[in-house]
Design a protein around this motif. Sequence first.
Motif, PDB file in Angstrom:
ATOM      1  N   LYS A   1       0.825  -1.299   0.132  1.00 15.14           N
ATOM      2  CA  LYS A   1      -0.048  -0.179  -0.104  1.00 15.14           C
ATOM      3  C   LYS A   1       0.983   1.247   0.112  1.00 15.14           C
ATOM      4  O   LYS A   1       0.766   2.158  -0.585  1.00 15.14           O
ATOM      5  CB  LYS A   1      -0.960   0.034   1.119  1.00 15.14           C
ATOM      6  CG  LYS A   1      -2.046   1.146   1.425  1.00 15.14           C
ATOM      7  CD  LYS A   1      -3.067   0.954   2.152  1.00 15.14           C
ATOM      8  CE  LYS A   1      -4.096  -0.046   1.652  1.00 15.14           C
ATOM      9  NZ  LYS A   1      -5.246  -0.035   2.445  1.00 15.14           N
TER      10      LYS A   1
ATOM     11  N   PRO B   1       2.842   2.052  -6.397  1.00 20.80           N
ATOM     12  CA  PRO B   1       1.697   2.947  -6.796  1.00 20.80           C
ATOM     13  C   PRO B   1       0.309   2.487  -7.099  1.00 20.80           C
ATOM     14  O   PRO B   1       0.265   1.366  -7.629  1.00 20.80           O
ATOM     15  CB  PRO B   1       2.435   3.606  -7.810  1.00 20.80           C
ATOM     16  CG  PRO B   1       3.774   3.381  -7.829  1.00 20.80           C
ATOM     17  CD  PRO B   1       3.807   2.169  -7.287  1.00 20.80           C
ATOM     18  N   GLY B   2      -0.731   3.317  -6.936  1.00 15.46           N
ATOM     19  CA  GLY B   2      -2.101   2.776  -7.180  1.00 15.46           C
ATOM     20  C   GLY B   2      -2.230   2.611  -8.640  1.00 15.46           C
ATOM     21  O   GLY B   2      -3.124   1.732  -8.960  1.00 15.46           O
ATOM     22  N   TYR B   3      -1.565   3.216  -9.623  1.00 15.50           N
ATOM     23  CA  TYR B   3      -1.786   2.897 -11.155  1.00 15.50           C
ATOM     24  C   TYR B   3      -1.178   1.566 -11.408  1.00 15.50           C
ATOM     25  O   TYR B   3      -1.790   0.883 -12.403  1.00 15.50           O
ATOM     26  CB  TYR B   3      -1.147   4.060 -11.949  1.00 15.50           C
ATOM     27  CG  TYR B   3       0.355   4.070 -11.633  1.00 15.50           C
ATOM     28  CD1 TYR B   3       1.129   3.545 -12.454  1.00 15.50           C
ATOM     29  CD2 TYR B   3       0.881   5.385 -10.977  1.00 15.50           C
ATOM     30  CE1 TYR B   3       2.383   3.609 -12.019  1.00 15.50           C
ATOM     31  CE2 TYR B   3       2.213   5.641 -10.770  1.00 15.50           C
ATOM     32  CZ  TYR B   3       3.119   4.810 -11.333  1.00 15.50           C
ATOM     33  OH  TYR B   3       4.364   4.852 -11.211  1.00 15.50           O
TER      34      TYR B   3
ATOM     35  N   PRO C   1      -4.331  -0.954  -8.171  1.00 15.15           N
ATOM     36  CA  PRO C   1      -5.581  -0.040  -7.685  1.00 15.15           C
ATOM     37  C   PRO C   1      -5.902  -0.349  -5.974  1.00 15.15           C
ATOM     38  O   PRO C   1      -6.029  -1.640  -5.646  1.00 15.15           O
ATOM     39  CB  PRO C   1      -6.857  -0.590  -8.488  1.00 15.15           C
ATOM     40  CG  PRO C   1      -6.143  -0.980  -9.636  1.00 15.15           C
ATOM     41  CD  PRO C   1      -4.809  -1.616  -9.015  1.00 15.15           C
ATOM     42  N   ARG C   2      -6.136   0.593  -5.352  1.00 14.16           N
ATOM     43  CA  ARG C   2      -6.375   0.561  -3.933  1.00 14.16           C
ATOM     44  C   ARG C   2      -7.766  -0.210  -3.645  1.00 14.16           C
ATOM     45  O   ARG C   2      -7.823  -0.917  -2.527  1.00 14.16           O
ATOM     46  CB  ARG C   2      -6.333   1.849  -3.289  1.00 14.16           C
ATOM     47  CG  ARG C   2      -4.846   2.586  -3.203  1.00 14.16           C
ATOM     48  CD  ARG C   2      -4.053   1.639  -2.659  1.00 14.16           C
ATOM     49  NE  ARG C   2      -2.745   2.257  -2.492  1.00 14.16           N
ATOM     50  CZ  ARG C   2      -1.542   1.986  -3.429  1.00 14.16           C
ATOM     51  NH1 ARG C   2      -1.849   0.701  -4.109  1.00 14.16           N
ATOM     52  NH2 ARG C   2      -0.372   2.393  -3.084  1.00 14.16           N
ATOM     53  N   GLU C   3      -8.743  -0.046  -4.552  1.00 13.93           N
ATOM     54  CA  GLU C   3     -10.319  -0.765  -4.458  1.00 13.93           C
ATOM     55  C   GLU C   3      -9.781  -2.513  -4.173  1.00 13.93           C
ATOM     56  O   GLU C   3     -10.088  -3.172  -3.352  1.00 13.93           O
ATOM     57  CB  GLU C   3     -11.107  -0.358  -5.206  1.00 13.93           C
ATOM     58  CG  GLU C   3     -12.387  -1.085  -5.193  1.00 13.93           C
ATOM     59  CD  GLU C   3     -13.202  -0.694  -6.185  1.00 13.93           C
ATOM     60  OE1 GLU C   3     -14.503  -1.262  -6.377  1.00 13.93           O
ATOM     61  OE2 GLU C   3     -12.903  -0.079  -7.125  1.00 13.93           O
TER      62      GLU C   3
ATOM     63  N   ASN D   1      -7.559  -3.335  -1.156  1.00 15.43           N
ATOM     64  CA  ASN D   1      -8.058  -3.260   0.373  1.00 15.43           C
ATOM     65  C   ASN D   1      -9.260  -4.512   0.392  1.00 15.43           C
ATOM     66  O   ASN D   1      -9.458  -4.992   1.246  1.00 15.43           O
ATOM     67  CB  ASN D   1      -9.177  -2.010   0.216  1.00 15.43           C
ATOM     68  CG  ASN D   1      -8.064  -0.743   0.444  1.00 15.43           C
ATOM     69  OD1 ASN D   1      -7.076  -1.058   1.153  1.00 15.43           O
ATOM     70  ND2 ASN D   1      -8.574   0.377   0.334  1.00 15.43           N
TER      71      ASN D   1
ATOM     72  N   ASN E   1       1.947   7.727  -1.641  1.00 16.88           N
ATOM     73  CA  ASN E   1       0.912   6.924  -1.549  1.00 16.88           C
ATOM     74  C   ASN E   1       0.102   7.430  -0.439  1.00 16.88           C
ATOM     75  O   ASN E   1      -1.322   6.995  -0.241  1.00 16.88           O
ATOM     76  CB  ASN E   1       1.367   5.420  -1.156  1.00 16.88           C
ATOM     77  CG  ASN E   1       1.811   4.819  -2.480  1.00 16.88           C
ATOM     78  OD1 ASN E   1       1.326   4.815  -3.583  1.00 16.88           O
ATOM     79  ND2 ASN E   1       2.957   4.209  -2.521  1.00 16.88           N
TER      80      ASN E   1
ATOM     81  N   GLU F   1      -5.298   3.053 -13.981  1.00 15.03           N
ATOM     82  CA  GLU F   1      -4.467   1.677 -13.884  1.00 15.03           C
ATOM     83  C   GLU F   1      -3.843   1.219 -15.247  1.00 15.03           C
ATOM     84  O   GLU F   1      -4.726   1.469 -16.335  1.00 15.03           O
ATOM     85  CB  GLU F   1      -5.550   0.527 -13.350  1.00 15.03           C
ATOM     86  CG  GLU F   1      -4.899  -0.770 -13.456  1.00 15.03           C
ATOM     87  CD  GLU F   1      -5.829  -1.938 -12.891  1.00 15.03           C
ATOM     88  OE1 GLU F   1      -5.165  -2.859 -12.805  1.00 15.03           O
ATOM     89  OE2 GLU F   1      -6.885  -1.563 -12.888  1.00 15.03           O
TER      90      GLU F   1
END
Length: 668
Positions: A189, A193-195, A198-200, A203, A271, A586
Motif C-alpha cells: 500500500k 503506486p495505485g496505478y 488499485p487501492r480498491e 483493500n 501513496n 491503472e
Amino acid sequence: MATPADKAKEVKAGFTFRKYKDGDQEWPSLQSRIFTADETDKCPTYVHKTPPCQASCPSGEDIRGWLNIVRGIEKPQKDMAMQEYAFRRLTQANPFPSMMGRVCPAPCQTGCNRNVVEDYVGINAVEQYIGDTALQNKYSFKPAEKSTGKKVAVIGGGPAGLAAAYHLRLKGHAVTLFDDHAELGGMAKYGVPGYRLPRETLNGEINRITSMGVEVKLKTRVGVDVPMKDVEKQHDAVLFAIGCKSGRALPVPGADAPNCITGVAFLEAFNQGRLQAVSGRVVVIGGGDTSIDVVSVARRLGYIKEMAETERPEYVVMGQTAHDVAVTARKEGADVMLISRQPVEKMNAAKHEIDDAQREGVVIQGSLQPKEVILDGNGRAKALRVVELDFSANPPVEKPGTEKNIEADLIVSAIGQMGDFRGMEDFNNGKGLINSDKFYQVPGKPGYFVCGDIIRPHLLTTVIGQGSIAAESIDHYLKKEEMSKRPKVDVHHFNLLAKLNEVGLTPKEFKPDGPETERGIDRGLRGTSEQGKAVGGYAIHNFEDRSDAEVCQSNELFLGHFQYTARLKRTEMVPDANEVLGHFKERMLGLDEKQAVDEAKRCMSCGMCFECDNCVIYCPQTAVKRTPKTESTMGRYVYTDYDLCIGCHICADVCPTGYIKMGMGGDH
C-alpha cells in the motif's frame, strides 16, 4: 533422412520440435542390435511431478492445478462455478491473486516449459482474472470451524503478516495483528503506486483476510505504544513481519543534504497523498523495482517552477509539510533520470517495467558509480558526481577520466532497505534485519518467528510464501510437535488422495491377507492391478507421486503435440512521455473469461495428465484404457491392462505432459 532443404522448410514453417534426430535410425553398436526385442519387462507407470512454473513460484501456488480448472479439465463439484473453484485452489497458497496478478514479476513465467515451444503461458494474466472475479463475486474465506484456543501476535500488517494471519486462521488459531500505520497493507500500500495496484483491489483482498476474525490494532507500535512484555504474556507465539520500511542512504560524501532522500520515504509520502509534486531535475539511484516506481511516480507528478521553500518535495517527504492540490495545478513534466551500478540489461527490475519507464520519458543509464553529492552554498545538493564502471573486469573497476556531474534538484536513493527497530532493538542482528532459521524461527528465542523483508528484502510473492511456511511452523510449535523436514520442492502440491476424497472415491482401507512372519511383517497380498481398478479398491493403479522431490523438465515432454499458439496479452495502458503527466489510471487491463480460458489452454500441464488420449489412441495392443467414468478423476484418467501390455513404450513417447514413465508397474 531429412535433407538440409527439409530442415529449412521446418524452420520457415515455425516447427520447434523433432522427437528423433538425424541418424537415430542407425544402430549405434552391434551389441545394441543383438540385445533388442519388441518388448520389455517395463510397463507404463503414472508419475506425478511438480511443473517448473510451480517450482519457480516463491508463494508455492498450484499453478498447473488452477490453470487446468480454468481450462475446464478439472471440474468443480456440485454447483460451484469454475471461477470460485480456481480461486479456492489458488488461495490454498496465496490469498492475494488480484495483487499478484498485477505486480508479481512472475518467475513462474520464466520457468514455464512453454518457452521452448513459442512463448510462456500468461500465468499472471489468468491469475488477475481469477482474483478480480473473486472480488466481483464477493468470495470470502472461512476460518477453521474449531478454535485451538491459541493466540498468535503478528507484528506488521503487510503482505507477509497478512498471509501468515490468513494461514493461522485456517488452522484455527486466534490472531492479533499490530501495525503502526493508519491502514494495513505495508509496502503493497505504501510502496506500490495505485496505478499499478488499485487501492480498491488491494483493500478488497485485505478485508477478506481480516473478516476471518483477525483482531487488528492500527497505529500501534509494539515496543512503544504497547510493551513487548505485554504482547508476550497475552499470546502463545509472536511473529515479526515488520518489513524494511527504512531506506538506505547513499553512502557517499554530501548525501546528508536535505534534498537527498530515500525511495521508501518518497513512495510512502506519495501513496499517503501528501506528495503532489517533485523538483525540476530528479536523479534516482537504484536499479530494482523500488527505483522504477520512484521514477515513474516522479514523471507523473511533475513539478512547479515557482515553488515556495516550504513546498519543496523533501520537506513533504520528511513529514514537515504537505502539498496543497490546488496549488499544484500548474505542473510541468520533470526531468527524471535513473542511474544504476549495473548495466541496464542486468538491472534487477523487471524488463517490462524498465521499458515502460523509458516510454514514459525516464532516462536510464547503467554502469555508473556515485562518488559524491555536490553541494551549493546553502548546503543543498545541486549535482551528483558519478564515474563509469568497467564490467569487463571482475569485480568491476572505475574507468579513469570518466567522472562527470549530473545536475539535480532532488536526489533519491533506492539502493536498499532495512528494518525500523524502535522498541524492538533486541531483535536487530546488527544489519537492520532479523535472523531466521529454515523454519522461520528466531534463533535462540523460542516462541518467536519471523517472515518477510525483515529477513532479507525480496519479492512480494517471496514474503507471502514465507508467511505460509511461518504459519506452519507456528502451528507445529503450538502443538508441541517437532518441526517437520521441508520437502525438496517446497510448494503446495496436487494431492490425489484428497481429490479422491473430494469426489467420493476414497480408497478402501487396506487390510492385508496372508500369514505374518516371525518378524511381524505381512507377506500376503500387497496389491494388484485389478484391485487398483476396482471401485472402492484400496490401491491407486500404477501411480507414483514424486512431486515433492522432482520437477518435470521440458525434455520429458512430447513437444510435438503442441501447435504454435500466440500468447494472449493483456492490454497495457502505458502513457508515453507526452501523456504521462497526471496519468494515474491503472496500466494493466485484465482478460475477459474467454481470453482467460483460451490462455489457460496453452498450459502443457507438465507432470500431470490433461486427458489428451494420445496414450489410448497410439497403444498398438489397446492395453492403455480410460478409467471408467464412475472411477475417474483428475490424475486418474487412464490405466494399463498388464495382460495386454508388451512394454513397447509408445505411450510414454507420445505423452505430452511427461506423466507416463516406463517402470516395473504395480499399485501405490
